[in-house]
Write an enzyme that holds these catalytic residues in place. Structure first.
Site, PDB file in Angstrom:
ATOM      1  CG  ASN A  87      38.908  45.835  46.228  1.00  0.00           C
ATOM      2  OD1 ASN A  87      40.011  46.276  45.947  1.00  0.00           O
ATOM      3  ND2 ASN A  87      38.551  45.528  47.471  1.00  0.00           N
ATOM      4  CB  VAL A  96      29.540  44.046  48.226  1.00  0.00           C
ATOM      5  CG1 VAL A  96      28.128  44.622  48.167  1.00  0.00           C
ATOM      6  CG2 VAL A  96      29.753  43.319  49.553  1.00  0.00           C
ATOM      7  CG  HIS A 100      32.261  48.880  47.824  1.00  0.00           C
ATOM      8  ND1 HIS A 100      31.677  47.964  46.986  1.00  0.00           N
ATOM      9  CD2 HIS A 100      33.334  48.249  48.376  1.00  0.00           C
ATOM     10  CE1 HIS A 100      32.347  46.823  47.026  1.00  0.00           C
ATOM     11  NE2 HIS A 100      33.371  46.969  47.857  1.00  0.00           N
ATOM     12  CG  HIS A 102      37.405  49.391  50.537  1.00  0.00           C
ATOM     13  ND1 HIS A 102      37.023  48.489  51.502  1.00  0.00           N
ATOM     14  CD2 HIS A 102      37.081  48.805  49.354  1.00  0.00           C
ATOM     15  CE1 HIS A 102      36.499  47.414  50.939  1.00  0.00           C
ATOM     16  NE2 HIS A 102      36.529  47.576  49.624  1.00  0.00           N
TER      17      HIS A 102
END
Ligand code: 5GP
Length: 114
Positions: A87, A96, A100, A102
């Site tokens: 995202n 955050v 990252h 997922h």
């Protein structure tokens, strides 16, 4: 520079269920899983998002994706399938500010996402 939540996890300052780590990336269980299997793969380098990754991060980004595939394999998701998503920013639903990926699996996922 203030450390991100995920940089603190990578450095062991905040506990997480780590399933893989090396000198460049860390993979751990998401605290609020959205599927029966939900892991996050992060670079140790505090890149804010894919949008701010540099051309010199190309190899690192490839490594992150490669680790997504091996963690998914480790968790038995390869045959059934799974989703890898990152995202970006507010409309992307990023909460955050540390890049990252997922890994979501263990159930049939809908498309398009909400
Ligand atoms: P984003 O919304 O930025 O794409 O994803 C952030 C993810 O981090 C969310 O799925 C959220 O559940 C997860 N998360 C937030 N805080 C923590 C934490 O302290 N530990 C772990 N393991 N995951 C977290």
């Amino acid at each position: 520079m203030t450390k991100t939540l995920f940089a603190k996890i990578a450095d062991g300052e905040i506990p997480a269920e780590i399933v893989y780590e090396d000198d460049r990336v860390v993979a751990f269980k998401d605290i609020q899983p959205q599927a029966p299997i939900h892991f996050l793969v992060i670079p140790r380098k505090p890149i804010a998002s894919l949008a701010t990754a540099d051309q010199k991060d190309t190899e690192l980004l490839g490594h992150c994706l490669s680790i997504c595939a091996s963690v998914a394999q480790q968790e038995g998701l390869t045959e059934s399938g799974y989703r890898v998503v990152t995202n970006i920013g507010e409309d992307g639903g990023q909460t955050v500010p540390h890049l990252h990926f997922h890994i979501l699996g263990g159930r049939s996922l809908q498309w398009p996402p909400g």
